[in-house]
Motif scaffolding. Structure first.
Motif, mmCIF file in Angstrom:
data_model
loop_
_atom_site.group_PDB
_atom_site.id
_atom_site.type_symbol
_atom_site.label_atom_id
_atom_site.label_comp_id
_atom_site.label_asym_id
_atom_site.label_seq_id
_atom_site.Cartn_x
_atom_site.Cartn_y
_atom_site.Cartn_z
ATOM 1 N N LEU A 1 16.435 48.232 66.970
ATOM 2 C CA LEU A 1 16.778 48.725 65.636
ATOM 3 C C LEU A 1 16.427 50.198 65.508
ATOM 4 C CD1 LEU A 1 17.634 48.344 62.706
ATOM 5 C CD2 LEU A 1 15.431 47.285 62.252
ATOM 6 N N LEU A 2 17.423 50.992 65.116
ATOM 7 C CA LEU A 2 17.229 52.429 64.877
ATOM 8 C C LEU A 2 17.669 52.725 63.449
ATOM 9 C CD1 LEU A 2 18.331 55.334 67.250
ATOM 10 C CD2 LEU A 2 18.453 55.504 64.778
ATOM 11 N N ALA A 3 16.740 53.172 62.630
ATOM 12 C CA ALA A 3 17.051 53.431 61.212
ATOM 13 C C ALA A 3 15.893 54.175 60.574
ATOM 14 C CB ALA A 3 17.315 52.127 60.468
ATOM 15 N N SER A 4 16.082 54.556 59.316
ATOM 16 C CA SER A 4 14.987 55.190 58.589
ATOM 17 C C SER A 4 13.948 54.145 58.216
ATOM 18 C CB SER A 4 15.511 55.869 57.322
ATOM 19 O OG SER A 4 15.858 54.895 56.356
ATOM 20 N N MET A 5 12.730 54.626 57.996
ATOM 21 C CA MET A 5 11.634 53.747 57.595
ATOM 22 C C MET A 5 12.004 52.936 56.353
ATOM 23 S SD MET A 5 8.535 52.829 58.148
ATOM 24 C CE MET A 5 7.185 52.068 57.263
ATOM 25 N N ALA A 6 12.590 53.598 55.344
ATOM 26 C CA ALA A 6 12.929 52.933 54.084
ATOM 27 C C ALA A 6 13.957 51.828 54.281
ATOM 28 C CB ALA A 6 13.443 53.958 53.076
ATOM 29 N N MET A 7 14.882 52.036 55.222
ATOM 30 C CA MET A 7 15.933 51.044 55.448
ATOM 31 C C MET A 7 15.432 49.833 56.217
ATOM 32 S SD MET A 7 19.030 53.691 56.360
ATOM 33 C CE MET A 7 20.435 52.575 56.242
ATOM 34 N N VAL A 8 14.352 50.007 56.976
ATOM 35 C CA VAL A 8 13.821 48.908 57.795
ATOM 36 C C VAL A 8 12.832 48.043 57.018
ATOM 37 C CG1 VAL A 8 12.483 48.352 59.879
ATOM 38 C CG2 VAL A 8 14.190 50.178 59.937
ATOM 39 N N LEU A 9 12.081 48.641 56.104
ATOM 40 C CA LEU A 9 11.015 47.919 55.389
ATOM 41 C C LEU A 9 11.461 46.603 54.740
ATOM 42 C CD1 LEU A 9 8.776 50.662 53.757
ATOM 43 C CD2 LEU A 9 8.136 48.968 55.478
ATOM 44 N N PRO A 10 12.663 46.507 54.126
ATOM 45 C CA PRO A 10 13.056 45.226 53.516
ATOM 46 C C PRO A 10 13.152 44.068 54.521
ATOM 47 C CG PRO A 10 14.444 47.008 52.710
ATOM 48 C CD PRO A 10 13.644 47.562 53.838
ATOM 49 N N TYR A 11 13.216 44.399 55.814
ATOM 50 C CA TYR A 11 13.375 43.364 56.838
ATOM 51 C C TYR A 11 12.096 43.171 57.652
ATOM 52 C CZ TYR A 11 18.117 44.567 55.527
ATOM 53 O OH TYR A 11 19.243 44.829 54.800
ATOM 54 N N GLN A 12 10.979 43.710 57.152
ATOM 55 C CA GLN A 12 9.716 43.650 57.894
ATOM 56 C C GLN A 12 9.290 42.213 58.180
ATOM 57 O OE1 GLN A 12 6.563 45.856 56.044
ATOM 58 N NE2 GLN A 12 5.107 45.478 57.697
ATOM 59 N N GLU A 13 9.410 41.335 57.181
ATOM 60 C CA GLU A 13 8.998 39.934 57.380
ATOM 61 C C GLU A 13 9.872 39.238 58.429
ATOM 62 O OE1 GLU A 13 8.377 35.788 54.808
ATOM 63 O OE2 GLU A 13 8.713 37.693 53.777
ATOM 64 N N LEU A 14 11.182 39.502 58.384
ATOM 65 C CA LEU A 14 12.084 38.900 59.370
ATOM 66 C C LEU A 14 11.779 39.416 60.776
ATOM 67 C CD1 LEU A 14 15.503 38.999 57.468
ATOM 68 C CD2 LEU A 14 14.131 36.977 58.009
ATOM 69 N N LEU A 15 11.412 40.676 60.883
ATOM 70 C CA LEU A 15 11.044 41.234 62.183
ATOM 71 C C LEU A 15 9.771 40.595 62.707
ATOM 72 C CD1 LEU A 15 11.797 45.002 61.457
ATOM 73 C CD2 LEU A 15 13.049 43.541 63.061
ATOM 74 N N GLU A 16 8.814 40.378 61.803
ATOM 75 C CA GLU A 16 7.563 39.728 62.199
ATOM 76 C C GLU A 16 7.820 38.283 62.625
ATOM 77 O OE1 GLU A 16 4.013 39.063 63.413
ATOM 78 O OE2 GLU A 16 4.551 41.051 62.678
ATOM 79 N N ASN A 17 8.685 37.584 61.888
ATOM 80 C CA ASN A 17 9.032 36.198 62.264
ATOM 81 C C ASN A 17 9.678 36.156 63.643
ATOM 82 O OD1 ASN A 17 8.101 35.305 59.805
ATOM 83 N ND2 ASN A 17 10.110 35.205 58.847
ATOM 84 N N ALA A 18 10.532 37.132 63.914
ATOM 85 C CA ALA A 18 11.191 37.192 65.227
ATOM 86 C C ALA A 18 10.164 37.399 66.327
ATOM 87 C CB ALA A 18 12.230 38.309 65.236
ATOM 88 N N ARG A 19 9.216 38.276 66.076
ATOM 89 C CA ARG A 19 8.185 38.540 67.091
ATOM 90 C C ARG A 19 7.351 37.294 67.355
ATOM 91 N NH1 ARG A 19 4.012 43.519 66.614
ATOM 92 N NH2 ARG A 19 3.257 42.240 64.906
ATOM 93 N N GLN A 20 7.098 36.511 66.310
ATOM 94 C CA GLN A 20 6.366 35.262 66.486
ATOM 95 C C GLN A 20 7.155 34.238 67.302
ATOM 96 O OE1 GLN A 20 5.158 33.940 62.580
ATOM 97 N NE2 GLN A 20 3.872 35.731 62.234
ATOM 98 N N ARG A 21 8.499 34.392 67.324
ATOM 99 C CA ARG A 21 9.350 33.530 68.153
ATOM 100 C C ARG A 21 9.466 34.080 69.580
ATOM 101 N NH1 ARG A 21 13.055 34.402 63.915
ATOM 102 N NH2 ARG A 21 14.559 35.332 65.369
ATOM 103 N N GLN A 22 8.622 35.072 69.910
ATOM 104 C CA GLN A 22 8.620 35.704 71.239
ATOM 105 C C GLN A 22 9.863 36.552 71.482
ATOM 106 O OE1 GLN A 22 5.695 35.323 72.904
ATOM 107 N NE2 GLN A 22 5.159 34.134 71.105
ATOM 108 N N VAL A 23 10.485 37.041 70.405
ATOM 109 C CA VAL A 23 11.613 37.972 70.531
ATOM 110 C C VAL A 23 11.041 39.387 70.663
ATOM 111 C CG1 VAL A 23 13.642 38.945 69.373
ATOM 112 C CG2 VAL A 23 13.139 36.507 69.167
#
Length: 264
Positions: free
Chosen positions: A130-152
Motif C-alpha cells: 500500500l502506497l498512500a498518504s498517512m491520512a488516507m491509510v488511517l481509516p484502514y488501520q484495523e483491517l491492516l492489523e487484522n491482516a497482519r494477525q492472519r500472517q499476511v
C-alpha cells in the motif's frame, strides 16, 4: 431465534421443531407437535426434512423418538458443507469465465472505492502493498492489523509522517505538501497478493476516482513502482548503515533526488 434458523435454510416449521427438540431432548412426534405448535398432520414430514438436513436423529423403538443434533456440531458440519459448495461453485464459475475477463479494468468512484479497499484488505492471504498518504491509510488501520494477525505481509509506503503506523515499519516519503504542490492531489495504490490492483486519486471538486484490475501487466507495473518507493529505500538504508558517515551522506542525497523524481 426462529429468524436466525430460517436464515440458515430452515422453514418455519423446521425451525420450530428443532427448537422444541432442543428443549425436550428425546421426544416423540406427538410431543414435538404439542410443544412447538406445529399441526400433527405436518410434524412427521417436518421431522423427516430435518433428518435429511442432518439436524435431527431418528431413534428407533416403540414409540419412535427424535433427538436434535447439538448446535455446535450441527453448525460446524453445516459450515463445512457450505464451504465445500462455495468452492465447487467457484470452480464451475471460473470455468465459464470468458477469455480476457482478468484483463478487465473497472472504474470506481466515491464509496465504491472505500468498499472495494475494505473487501481487498479482508480477503488478502499473502501480502498487502500500500502506497498512500498517512491520512488516507488511517481509516484502514484495523483491517491492516487484522491482516497482519492472519500472517499476511503488510508493506506500507506513506506520504507524510507515519507515527500512528510505526508498528508496520513503513517507508516514509516526501511530506504531503510537497506532493500536493507537484501533482495537485494524493494518490492511493493498493496491491493484494500480487494479483489485483486498486488505484485512486482525488478528481475535480474533491471527488475520488479510481480503477480496479487484475490485468497481470498493469499489476506488474504497479509492483515495479512500489519496489522503487518501498524496497529500494530499505535496501539502501541497510547498505548505508555499513559505510562511513561522509559516504552515507552522499548516497542519501542521491536517494532523495531519485525519490523526488519518481514522485513527480
Amino acid at each position: 431465534m426462529l429468524e436466525k434458523l430460517k436464515a440458515l435454510g430452515f422453514s418455519e416449521y423446521e425451525a420450530k421443531a428443532y427448537l422444541a427438540l432442543l428443549n425436550l431432548g428425546e421426544a416423540t412426534g406427538y410431543e414435538v407437535a404439542k410443544n412447538s405448535g406445529i399441526p400433527r398432520s405436518m410434524i412427521y414430514q417436518t421431522l423427516n426434512k430435518l433428518i435429511e438436513k442432518g439436524a435431527v436423529q431418528k431413534i428407533q423403538g416403540e414409540p419412535v423418538k427424535y433427538l436434535a443434533e447439538p448446535p455446535p456440531e450441527y453448525l460446524e458440519r453445516l459450515k463445512e458443507e457450505f464451504s465445500l459448495k462455495i468452492s465447487e461453485a467457484k470452480k464451475a464459475l471460473e470455468a465459464l469465465t470468458p477469455p480476457g475477463a482478468k484483463e478487465r479494468v473497472i472504474h470506481l468512484n466515491g464509496e465504491q472505492i472505500a468498499g472495494r479497499i475494505r473487501e481487498m484488505l479482508q480477503k488478502a492471504t499473502k501480502n498487502i502493498k500500500l502506497l498512500a498518504s498517512m491520512a488516507m491509510v488511517l481509516p484502514y488501520q484495523e483491517l491492516l492489523e487484522n491482516a497482519r494477525q492472519r500472517q499476511v505481509a503488510v508493506e506500507l509506503t506513506l506520504i507524510g509522517k507515519g507515527e500512528e503506523l510505526q508498528e508496520f515499519d513503513p517507508v516514509i516519503l516526501t511530506p504531503e505538501k510537497t506532493v500536493l504542490k507537484k501533482r495537485g492531489s494524493l494518490g492511493f495504490q493498493l496491491i493484494i497478493d500480487d494479483d489485483e490492483l486498486l488505484l485512486a486519486e482525488e478528481g475535480g471538486e474533491n471527488e475520488t476516482i479510481g480503477i480496479w484490475t487484475r490485468h497481470p501487466v498493469v499489476v506488474h507495473l504497479a509492483e515495479h513502482h512500489f519496489f522503487h518507493h518501498h524496497d529500494l529505500p530499505k535496501l539502501f538504508n541497510a547498505f548505508l548503515s555499513e559505510i562511513e558517515p561522509e559516504v552515507k551522506e552522499h548516497y542519501w542525497k542521491k536517494i532523495k533526488e531519485l525519490q523526488q523524481k519518481l514522485e513527480m
